[in-house]
Design a protein around this motif. Structure first.
Motif, PDB file in Angstrom:
ATOM      1  N   SER A  13       4.617  -6.405  -3.441  1.00 27.88           N
ATOM      2  CA  SER A  13       5.780  -5.588  -3.795  1.00 27.88           C
ATOM      3  C   SER A  13       5.434  -4.344  -4.594  1.00 27.88           C
ATOM      4  CB  SER A  13       6.783  -6.432  -4.600  1.00 27.88           C
ATOM      5  OG  SER A  13       7.202  -7.551  -3.862  1.00 27.88           O
ATOM      6  N   GLN A  14       4.190  -4.207  -5.025  1.00 29.69           N
ATOM      7  CA  GLN A  14       3.794  -3.039  -5.807  1.00 29.69           C
ATOM      8  C   GLN A  14       2.586  -2.321  -5.204  1.00 29.69           C
ATOM      9  OE1 GLN A  14       6.578  -3.042  -9.199  1.00 29.69           O
ATOM     10  NE2 GLN A  14       5.073  -1.584  -8.533  1.00 29.69           N
ATOM     11  N   ASN A  15       1.462  -3.029  -5.084  1.00 31.59           N
ATOM     12  CA  ASN A  15       0.234  -2.344  -4.668  1.00 31.59           C
ATOM     13  C   ASN A  15       0.273  -1.894  -3.207  1.00 31.59           C
ATOM     14  OD1 ASN A  15      -1.133  -2.381  -7.137  1.00 31.59           O
ATOM     15  ND2 ASN A  15      -1.826  -4.474  -6.816  1.00 31.59           N
ATOM     16  N   VAL A  16       0.682  -2.795  -2.311  1.00 32.45           N
ATOM     17  CA  VAL A  16       0.730  -2.414  -0.891  1.00 32.45           C
ATOM     18  C   VAL A  16       1.773  -1.309  -0.649  1.00 32.45           C
ATOM     19  CG1 VAL A  16       1.225  -3.237   1.439  1.00 32.45           C
ATOM     20  CG2 VAL A  16      -0.174  -4.635  -0.103  1.00 32.45           C
ATOM     21  N   PRO A  17       3.006  -1.416  -1.159  1.00 31.50           N
ATOM     22  CA  PRO A  17       3.951  -0.291  -0.997  1.00 31.50           C
ATOM     23  C   PRO A  17       3.477   0.982  -1.685  1.00 31.50           C
ATOM     24  CG  PRO A  17       5.124  -2.298  -1.586  1.00 31.50           C
ATOM     25  CD  PRO A  17       3.660  -2.591  -1.754  1.00 31.50           C
ATOM     26  N   GLY A  18       2.768   0.833  -2.812  1.00 34.07           N
ATOM     27  CA  GLY A  18       2.253   2.017  -3.491  1.00 34.07           C
ATOM     28  C   GLY A  18       1.270   2.789  -2.637  1.00 34.07           C
ATOM     29  N   VAL A  19       0.409   2.058  -1.936  1.00 31.89           N
ATOM     30  CA  VAL A  19      -0.524   2.691  -0.997  1.00 31.89           C
ATOM     31  C   VAL A  19       0.249   3.376   0.131  1.00 31.89           C
ATOM     32  CG1 VAL A  19      -2.323   2.229   0.717  1.00 31.89           C
ATOM     33  CG2 VAL A  19      -2.426   1.122  -1.519  1.00 31.89           C
ATOM     34  N   ALA A  20       1.301   2.716   0.630  1.00 32.68           N
ATOM     35  CA  ALA A  20       2.098   3.279   1.724  1.00 32.68           C
ATOM     36  C   ALA A  20       2.822   4.554   1.304  1.00 32.68           C
ATOM     37  CB  ALA A  20       3.108   2.237   2.214  1.00 32.68           C
ATOM     38  N   VAL A  21       3.315   4.587   0.073  1.00 33.00           N
ATOM     39  CA  VAL A  21       4.001   5.790  -0.434  1.00 33.00           C
ATOM     40  C   VAL A  21       3.038   6.962  -0.476  1.00 33.00           C
ATOM     41  CG1 VAL A  21       5.051   6.821  -2.481  1.00 33.00           C
ATOM     42  CG2 VAL A  21       5.789   4.566  -1.720  1.00 33.00           C
ATOM     43  N   LEU A  22       1.841   6.731  -0.972  1.00 25.56           N
ATOM     44  CA  LEU A  22       0.847   7.806  -1.016  1.00 25.56           C
ATOM     45  C   LEU A  22       0.444   8.238   0.391  1.00 25.56           C
ATOM     46  CD1 LEU A  22      -1.472   6.637  -3.943  1.00 25.56           C
ATOM     47  CD2 LEU A  22       0.017   8.634  -3.912  1.00 25.56           C
ATOM     48  N   ALA A  23       0.289   7.273   1.306  1.00 26.70           N
ATOM     49  CA  ALA A  23      -0.087   7.606   2.681  1.00 26.70           C
ATOM     50  C   ALA A  23       0.992   8.439   3.355  1.00 26.70           C
ATOM     51  CB  ALA A  23      -0.347   6.330   3.479  1.00 26.70           C
ATOM     52  N   ALA A  24       2.253   8.119   3.089  1.00 23.90           N
ATOM     53  CA  ALA A  24       3.359   8.878   3.683  1.00 23.90           C
ATOM     54  C   ALA A  24       3.363  10.323   3.198  1.00 23.90           C
ATOM     55  CB  ALA A  24       4.689   8.207   3.356  1.00 23.90           C
ATOM     56  N   ALA A  25       2.828  10.542   1.994  1.00 24.54           N
ATOM     57  CA  ALA A  25       2.762  11.897   1.454  1.00 24.54           C
ATOM     58  C   ALA A  25       1.465  12.610   1.817  1.00 24.54           C
ATOM     59  CB  ALA A  25       2.918  11.864  -0.067  1.00 24.54           C
ATOM     60  N   GLY A  26       0.600  11.920   2.573  1.00 28.24           N
ATOM     61  CA  GLY A  26      -0.633  12.546   3.029  1.00 28.24           C
ATOM     62  C   GLY A  26      -1.848  12.275   2.164  1.00 28.24           C
ATOM     63  N   TYR A  27      -1.791  11.247   1.309  1.00 30.67           N
ATOM     64  CA  TYR A  27      -2.908  10.935   0.418  1.00 30.67           C
ATOM     65  C   TYR A  27      -3.470   9.552   0.746  1.00 30.67           C
ATOM     66  CZ  TYR A  27      -0.799  14.680  -2.380  1.00 30.67           C
ATOM     67  OH  TYR A  27      -0.268  15.862  -2.785  1.00 30.67           O
ATOM     68  N   THR A  28      -4.768   9.396   0.510  1.00 33.70           N
ATOM     69  CA  THR A  28      -5.413   8.096   0.659  1.00 33.70           C
ATOM     70  C   THR A  28      -5.654   7.515  -0.727  1.00 33.70           C
ATOM     71  OG1 THR A  28      -6.507   8.777   2.704  1.00 33.70           O
ATOM     72  CG2 THR A  28      -7.418   6.862   1.549  1.00 33.70           C
ATOM     73  N   ALA A  29      -5.035   6.393  -0.997  1.00 28.75           N
ATOM     74  CA  ALA A  29      -5.169   5.779  -2.318  1.00 28.75           C
ATOM     75  C   ALA A  29      -6.597   5.292  -2.542  1.00 28.75           C
ATOM     76  CB  ALA A  29      -4.192   4.618  -2.453  1.00 28.75           C
ATOM     77  N   PRO A  30      -7.162   5.522  -3.712  1.00 21.92           N
ATOM     78  CA  PRO A  30      -8.496   4.980  -4.025  1.00 21.92           C
ATOM     79  C   PRO A  30      -8.383   3.481  -4.304  1.00 21.92           C
ATOM     80  CG  PRO A  30      -7.614   6.164  -5.923  1.00 21.92           C
ATOM     81  CD  PRO A  30      -6.618   6.334  -4.816  1.00 21.92           C
ATOM     82  N   TRP A  31      -8.400   2.684  -3.250  1.00 20.39           N
ATOM     83  CA  TRP A  31      -8.044   1.270  -3.333  1.00 20.39           C
ATOM     84  C   TRP A  31      -8.930   0.502  -4.315  1.00 20.39           C
ATOM     85  CZ3 TRP A  31      -4.280  -2.001  -2.341  1.00 20.39           C
ATOM     86  CH2 TRP A  31      -4.551  -3.364  -2.269  1.00 20.39           C
ATOM     87  N   ARG A  32     -10.244   0.524  -4.065  1.00 19.67           N
ATOM     88  CA  ARG A  32     -11.123  -0.295  -4.907  1.00 19.67           C
ATOM     89  C   ARG A  32     -11.100   0.144  -6.371  1.00 19.67           C
ATOM     90  NH1 ARG A  32     -17.019  -2.178  -3.017  1.00 19.67           N
ATOM     91  NH2 ARG A  32     -15.640  -3.512  -1.775  1.00 19.67           N
ATOM     92  N   PRO A  33     -11.246   1.445  -6.686  1.00 20.60           N
ATOM     93  CA  PRO A  33     -11.179   1.840  -8.101  1.00 20.60           C
ATOM     94  C   PRO A  33      -9.856   1.466  -8.766  1.00 20.60           C
ATOM     95  CG  PRO A  33     -12.067   3.633  -6.777  1.00 20.60           C
ATOM     96  CD  PRO A  33     -11.564   2.599  -5.812  1.00 20.60           C
TER      97      PRO A  33
END
Length: 398
Positions: free
Chosen positions: A232-252
């Motif tokens: 409910s937080q990390n996976v949607p957070g990655v999706a929000v950034l991806a929708a805006a054109g950014y790749t979340a630094p997952w491991r860091p």
């Protein structure tokens, strides 16, 4: 190509800073009551809850500043609001506050491990979205009913909060929960002064709690808290950034938030993670017309969280002097949108609807079996029901 005029550049920078400040203010005021209710429900006294809130603000503020500046993208961290709601639902299932702190630390280790080992991330992704959201909806439902119960018990106290929330929600939905929170603070102050229970807030006594590893707390609190935070937080957070054109630094990000949660657990920090809903503000054109400059909005949000951190003890003291049910009512109102989204996702797949409803009802029941809370059993029952139904459908189709 002409360079932007200095006045235009200054205006854009001002807009970026303002967006960051708004992001932090909305994130803080819209879910402060949820986190406070969650920490108190798992055994924290007012001082421990205040220190926990300060620690969470510092961790997410410092982490947001570091990640956004390091990677030059609008990464925003937050505390786990659904996780805090889970703490309310798990009230009384852990063996006291030290066991809850131990569960927080293990949750942090699981978050960090998710960043280190891709297989663990795939395990989380393998949990059906319908069941994870059904479990979350069941956890949220009792808390979202709190305003209804409080209206019947103390209508004069809660009615102004609900009325303001409704009016602001119709005009500017983003500010509905913060507005309700401000009104609740005013009500708590007035009632506390009239009853003589309200006093000038002082600094909380800072005491760290040694984590205790309790089996029932790990199953009933740590495991569901990890799943809810990831789903409910990390996976949607990655999706929000991806929708805006950014790749979340997952491991860091997972390592920073995971080990940050471990370090903050003795002070009462239940979980730090990627922001989901508020993450869209710094990543949007509203923050800056140039996508390469929007990281500054996240950095401004991080600094704002650091400024807000010292205010947490005063807010906790003020709310503690208010009438019973007030904090829970604000928390319930703040989570209505989250509940609606969880319900929609839970019944989105026709083949999983019965299993999802089973998981939802079991999570909402609040039952404790062998000392383990309902969230864990909701997920187990939902998975078993889903497996049985799909096997039955396969046999009929063979």
């Amino acid at each position: 190509m002409t360079a932007p005029a200095p006045r235009t550049l200054t205006a854009a920078r001002g807009q970026t800073t303002t967006t960051g400040i708004v992001t932090a203010l909305v994130g803080f005021t819209s879910s402060f009551a949820v986190v406070l209710a969650g920490l108190r429900a798992t055994g924290a006294d007012p001082d421990q809850a205040a220190v926990g809130l300060v620690t969470l603000c510092v961790l997410q503020g410092a982490g947001t500043v570091w990640l956004s500046r390091r990677h030059r993208i609008p990464v925003t961290l937050a505390w786990s609001t659904p996780g805090a709601a889970l703490l309310v639902a798990a009230s009384g299932t852990a063996s006291g506050w030290p066991a809850a702190v131990g569960a927080f630390a293990v949750t942090g280790l699981l978050i960090a491990a998710t960043g280190l080992w891709a297989r663990l991330g795939r395990l989380v992704a393998a949990i059906p979205v319908t069941l994870a959201q059904a479990m979350l909806a069941g956890v949220l439902l009792p808390l979202c009913l709190a305003p209804v119960h409080a209206l019947t018990a103390t209508p004069l106290v809660v009615a102004p909060v609900v009325a303001v929330w409704l009016v602001v929600h119709l005009l500017a939905p983003r500010w509905a929960a913060p507005a309700a929170f401000v009104v609740a603070l005013g009500v708590a102050l007035v009632v506390g002064v009239q009853d003589g229970t309200q006093s000038w807030p002082g600094l909380p006594s800072v005491t760290l709690t040694m984590p205790v590893l309790d089996g029932t707390a790990l199953l009933g609190l740590a495991l569901p808290l990890w799943i809810v935070t990831m789903a409910s937080q990390n996976v949607p957070g990655v999706a929000v950034l991806a929708a805006a054109g950014y790749t979340a630094p997952w491991r860091p990000t997972m390592l920073l938030t995971g080990f940050g949660t471990v370090l903050g657990a003795p002070a009462g920090a239940h979980a730090v993670n990627l922001a989901a809903i508020t993450a869209a503000l710094p990543a949007s054109p509203e923050a800056h017309p140039d996508p390469a400059e929007r990281w500054r909005a996240s950095a401004a949000a991080g600094w704002t969280y650091l400024v807000l951190a010292p205010l947490a003890p005063a807010l906790v003291s003020l709310v503690a002097g208010g009438p019973p049910g007030l904090v829970e009512s604000v928390a319930g109102l703040a989570l209505l949108s989250t509940l609606a989204a969880a319900l929609l996702a839970a019944v989105s797949d026709p083949d999983d609807r019965v299993a999802a409803v089973v998981a939802l009802l079991l999570a909402a029941s609040g039952v404790t079996i062998w000392g383990v809370g309902s969230a864990f059993w909701a997920l187990v029952a939902g998975l078993l029901m889903r497996t049985a139904l799909r096997a039955s459908a396969a046999r009929r189709g063979a």
